[in-house]
Design an enzyme around this catalytic site. Structure first.
Site: not given
Length: 75
Positions: A18, A30-32
């Site tokens: 995302n 940004l992260h997972l």
């Protein structure tokens, strides 16, 4: 994923990145997300209908993941 396989034995994973406010980020980054998935897990209709959901204390999850990582020689 090897650690999650060892600790939670999922049947599969949903993995997604995302980025940005439209994707749900409250700050610019940004992260997972890695979401373990299981056969016969409940869906949104079951949640709305009031099915019971068991949630593990995040501290317990942390400890399980750390122990599995050590067992896999990852630390």
């Amino acid at each position: 994923l090897n650690v999650l396989d060892r600790t939670h034995s999922p049947a599969g994973y949903n993995i997604g990145y995302n980025m940005g406010g439209t994707a749900g980020a409250s700050i610019d980054h940004l992260h997972l997300h890695v979401i373990p998935r299981y056969p016969r897990e409940i869906g949104i209709a079951d949640l709305v209908a009031g099915s019971r959901v068991l949630i593990e204390d995040p501290r317990v999850t942390r400890d399980r993941l750390k122990e599995a990582a050590v067992g896999l020689g990852m630390t």
